[in-house]
Every structure is written in structure tokens, then in C-alpha cells.
Design a protein around this motif. Sequence first.
Motif, mmCIF file in Angstrom:
data_model
loop_
_atom_site.group_PDB
_atom_site.id
_atom_site.type_symbol
_atom_site.label_atom_id
_atom_site.label_comp_id
_atom_site.label_asym_id
_atom_site.label_seq_id
_atom_site.Cartn_x
_atom_site.Cartn_y
_atom_site.Cartn_z
ATOM 1 N N ARG A 331 0.835 -1.213 0.000
ATOM 2 C CA ARG A 331 0.000 0.000 0.000
ATOM 3 C C ARG A 331 0.864 1.256 0.000
ATOM 4 O O ARG A 331 0.599 2.214 -0.737
ATOM 5 C CB ARG A 331 -0.916 0.000 1.223
ATOM 6 C CG ARG A 331 -1.858 1.185 1.311
ATOM 7 C CD ARG A 331 -2.595 1.158 2.647
ATOM 8 N NE ARG A 331 -3.559 2.235 2.744
ATOM 9 C CZ ARG A 331 -3.268 3.484 3.076
ATOM 10 N NH1 ARG A 331 -2.006 3.819 3.311
ATOM 11 N NH2 ARG A 331 -4.206 4.406 3.162
ATOM 12 N N LYS A 335 0.702 3.350 -3.914
ATOM 13 C CA LYS A 335 -0.104 4.573 -4.033
ATOM 14 C C LYS A 335 0.707 5.733 -4.610
ATOM 15 O O LYS A 335 0.292 6.344 -5.599
ATOM 16 C CB LYS A 335 -0.711 4.942 -2.678
ATOM 17 C CG LYS A 335 -1.889 4.073 -2.292
ATOM 18 C CD LYS A 335 -2.566 4.549 -1.044
ATOM 19 C CE LYS A 335 -3.238 5.874 -1.252
ATOM 20 N NZ LYS A 335 -4.023 6.301 -0.084
ATOM 21 N N VAL A 541 -4.664 -0.883 -5.939
ATOM 22 C CA VAL A 541 -4.068 -1.106 -4.616
ATOM 23 C C VAL A 541 -4.828 -2.190 -3.866
ATOM 24 O O VAL A 541 -4.213 -3.118 -3.293
ATOM 25 C CB VAL A 541 -4.041 0.203 -3.809
ATOM 26 C CG1 VAL A 541 -3.737 -0.076 -2.338
ATOM 27 C CG2 VAL A 541 -3.013 1.160 -4.379
ATOM 28 N N TYR A 542 -6.155 -2.140 -3.873
ATOM 29 C CA TYR A 542 -6.915 -3.122 -3.091
ATOM 30 C C TYR A 542 -6.984 -4.473 -3.773
ATOM 31 O O TYR A 542 -7.069 -5.505 -3.092
ATOM 32 C CB TYR A 542 -8.301 -2.568 -2.768
ATOM 33 C CG TYR A 542 -8.255 -1.682 -1.553
ATOM 34 C CD1 TYR A 542 -8.349 -2.225 -0.276
ATOM 35 C CD2 TYR A 542 -8.048 -0.320 -1.665
ATOM 36 C CE1 TYR A 542 -8.256 -1.428 0.848
ATOM 37 C CE2 TYR A 542 -7.962 0.488 -0.546
ATOM 38 C CZ TYR A 542 -8.067 -0.072 0.710
ATOM 39 O OH TYR A 542 -7.962 0.708 1.827
ATOM 40 N N ILE A 545 -3.768 -5.909 -2.636
ATOM 41 C CA ILE A 545 -3.849 -6.349 -1.234
ATOM 42 C C ILE A 545 -4.511 -7.716 -1.145
ATOM 43 O O ILE A 545 -4.048 -8.616 -0.429
ATOM 44 C CB ILE A 545 -4.613 -5.306 -0.395
ATOM 45 C CG1 ILE A 545 -3.752 -4.054 -0.186
ATOM 46 C CG2 ILE A 545 -5.036 -5.897 0.945
ATOM 47 C CD1 ILE A 545 -4.489 -2.916 0.486
#
Length: 564
Positions: A331, A335, A541-542, A545
Motif C-alpha cells: 500500500r 499509491k 491497490v486493493y 492487497i
Amino acid sequence: MSLLEDASATLSEKPTLVNPKAPEPRLDAGNKHHDHYAQRLPPWRNALRKRLIPIVRWETPYLALMQEKLRSPALDSYFAFTANLGTHTFYMIFLPILFWCGYTNIGRAMVHMLAAGIFWSGFVKDMLCLPRPLSPPLARITMSGSAALEYGFPSSHSTNAVSVAIYAIYHLRNSSDLQPDVSLAVQALFYFYAVSIIFGRLYCGMHGFLDCILGSLLGAVLAVAQLTYGDWLDYWITSGVFMNPLVLTLIILVLVRIHPEPADDCPCFDDSLAFTGVFIGIEIGAWHYALTGYSISDPIPSTVPFTLNEVGMLRSTVRILLGVTNIFLWRASMKPTLFKVLPPLFRILEHARLNLPRAFFLNASNYTNVPKLKGDDNVIPPASELPHMLKNLAHPRKRSVSVGPQSAADAYETLAYRNRRRRESTNSLDGPVLEETTWSPNAKDEEAIALQVPSRNNGQPLLGANLLPTPMASRVHSFEQMMGTGNIDIKVVTPPDSDADFAGEVMQSPAEEEEEKREIFMQLTKPRVRYDVEVITKLIVYAGIAWIAVEGNPILFQVVGLGM
């Protein structure tokens, strides 16, 4: 019409005094009632909103009475603290542990239900733009700095709590691994969990009865869908054909594209994006992890092999710490990287008219770079905020009690409610201002607003910048607020604060009305610019993850000697 032209047109409108007995003028579609929501919503969405708004207003005095009769410092602390157990932040922090400890079937089911719950509750929130119960007379008790800035209908807390509770209770009733007494006790715990979360939203003044009822029904539907089709989806995704996760990803991206545009700057879309990315990431990760040979197929394909006896407590703890560290490293690195890489690409797409603009997000052609953003994420906080959050979780008495509008939706509803109460308290035929009338500031107000509008070096407003302060445009210190500030923060907005203040009050003059409106809007949070690249950044990003949680970390555990 551009956002700037639309906002300028809004500022140029003047409130109109009308005779309540005069026939309503027939106006073209989209121009009827020059109010905030009629201007920004399609006619059918505005019509639905108008039908449901009276219910929100009807609930207010009953919720206020309940809060007045039941409130105590202990209950304030309890419900403010337990509300964190229904947030997506809580689930996002603890869900990866289920995957790493061999409970992949439960982890995937939780992600499916929570992602669908956040997406569809956010979808309805942005579609109808219904405010939370009015404050005052209600006080809002929360440890979250952003929850009060969302629309209220339906309650996503209720959706999450009910879906998780139904899923867990169903499996407990059909499980033979637990003693009957133990199973019954755990079931009772889940019942208590759901009831506590739902009632807590009413007690804390964050939601009304309708919000919680519809949120609970949505959660029940999602739980039944998961119990019915969840296993089929797991096997279909991991069947070995890349086309399956690709088709599912494309369907999800279409749903993101048709997510309704809200009338106010609301974080619902941001949270939906985060969980949409998570959903995409776990499906792609599960498909590929099942092909690597590192996974097992019991109880479902793509399960991480794990038994505590073989791995041991020490290595299990190291696995979790290493896995969480990797998620935060991803993260923290991705970003800023995407914020540098994406703007030039977005400018090319915008020049070719292939961009997909959304309201309240600034197009890439109007900025050169994305500055470091604070408080721009309500799902997973920056690693630097974790010690502060954990410290405040250890002190549940830390909470915020606010009285007064916190969002643009709150402000517009407060003004409409006050105008209605005044109309009910006067027999004048001169005609009050319509509840739907838009506030039009004078020169002094425009100067005050201009101080809060992001601008270029030449002082001109940025294209797409909101000319009225919309609170979700700023989430400065949102995670600091989320877990409490250490003090009871009581924010009171005047005048007036209760229905009693309207008794016998005569209608205000136009100057008094404008002053009241200006006072309310000036108390909302100072806006920040939101950038178009934030949308794709959050998806990537997610999704990353989720992939790290379901494939990247499990493979790493095996490679470094922390696996089976």
C-alpha cells in the motif's frame, strides 16, 4: 455543461418567494424546483427521494426521545466502541488472517458478503441521497471521523452484521465439530453481536429505523445468496479456465461504472471501490493459487495448508506479522507510484475523450501532480496511524459527540426541516421559502466560499472544484477521528437547535434566511481537491492487497520456511 459552469449556475440562482396557494409552474424536465437535489438527480431518483424523506423526518423525534431516555456515559462508550466491530476497516484488518490460518472457505465467504454489502449499500446510498437522522435534536456518537459524512440509507453496519451473523449461525447449526451447549452459546453470541450493532446505530443517532431495517434485509439476502451459490462460485473460479475470473472481473468493472453519481461529495463510492478491488483480487488470486501446487482442495480449492500443531504458535505469529507487513508495504509503495504514473496516461485518455469522469473528482488535465494526501482512505489506514488507533481502541471511552450538520446532505436537510417547521408555525399567506430552494450567496458569502475553494496560482478556481464546501472533499485526520481524539468533542450548531425554538416564530426575511444558510454551510469541513487517478489507484491497490493475502503471502510463507 462543465462542473464549473454547473456550479456557477447554481451560485447565480436567487431564492424565490412563492405563494403556497399559487399553482405550481410547469417547467421543463430537470428544471422543476431549482433545488439542490432536483438539479443533480435524474427525475426518477429525485421522486424516490422525495417519497422517502418524510420517513426520515418522521423518525427523528422518536429517535431523539429514545436517545434522551437511554443515554448514559457507559452506553455511549459501549456503542461507540462496538460500532468498530461492524466497520469494513475491522474486517479488512482481520480477514487476511483467516486465509493464512487455513480458513480460506470462511475468508472467501466473508469477502463475498462484505464486498457485496458495501457495494450495494453504497449504491443505494448514492442513488437516493437520503440524509442521516437530523442533528439536532439527535446527538451523533461515534469513534469514526467519516461515517457521519455518508448518506444514511441503508445502514452498511446493519448489512455487514446481519450477513456475517446469518452465515455463522447457519454453519454452527449444521456443524458436528462443537458440543451442543458450546454451539448454542456461540450462536447466541452472534445474535447478540448483530442486535448490538443494529441497535447501536439507532442509539448513537447514526441511522434511523428504515436505514437499519433495509440494511438488515440486504444483509440477509446476501447471506442467503452466499450460502446458496458461494461454493459453486468458488469451484467455478478455480476450474482452471482464465476466462472465468476475467468475465467476473469485467462484470464487476461494469457495475463500478454504473455506480450512481451522488448529489453531494460522499465516501460511499470510495468504499465501494476498495471492496470491489478486493473482490477482483481474491478471485484472480484464488484461480492462480489453485494452479501453483502450493494449495490444497479441502474444504475448497485454493485453500492455504495450515495446522497449528505442525506450524506451531511461534511460526504462526511470525506468518501473521510478515503478512500484515507485506500488505502495508504494498500500500505504501504503490499509491505514490500510481499517483506519478497515471496522470499522464489520464491526460492522453482525456484528450482522446476516452476518460470516464466522475463528479467531485478533478480531471488530470487540470493538475500537474498529485500531492501527498492525508486521510484519503477509510478502509485500511496508513501504517503510521496503527499505533494511535490501537491505543484508542484500548480506551473505549474516547468518542466524539457531535450536534449539528456534518455533511452537505445534513445541511440541506437541516434547512428544509427548519423551513417546514416555520411554515407549520405561521398562518402568514405571504409564502415561505420552498424547502427545495437553493441557497444563493451574496458577494460577502462568495468571498468566504472562495477562501475554501482550491485554486491555481492565479487565484482562479480549479475546473471541477466544488463552489460550496462539501465535507467529504476533505478527510484530513479522518483516521485520527475514527478511533477517537482523546476528548469528548461536542459540536453545537445554532440557531435554532430544537423544535421548541420554532414555536411562534415568524417567517424570516430573505436576508435572515441567507445568513442562516451561510452560517450552516460555513461550518462544514474545508474541502480538498479529489483527483481522478484516485479511482483507478484504489482499484489496483486493493486488488493487490487481496492477491497478496490469498496467493502472494501463502507462497512466501512456504519459500521462507513458515509453511507446512
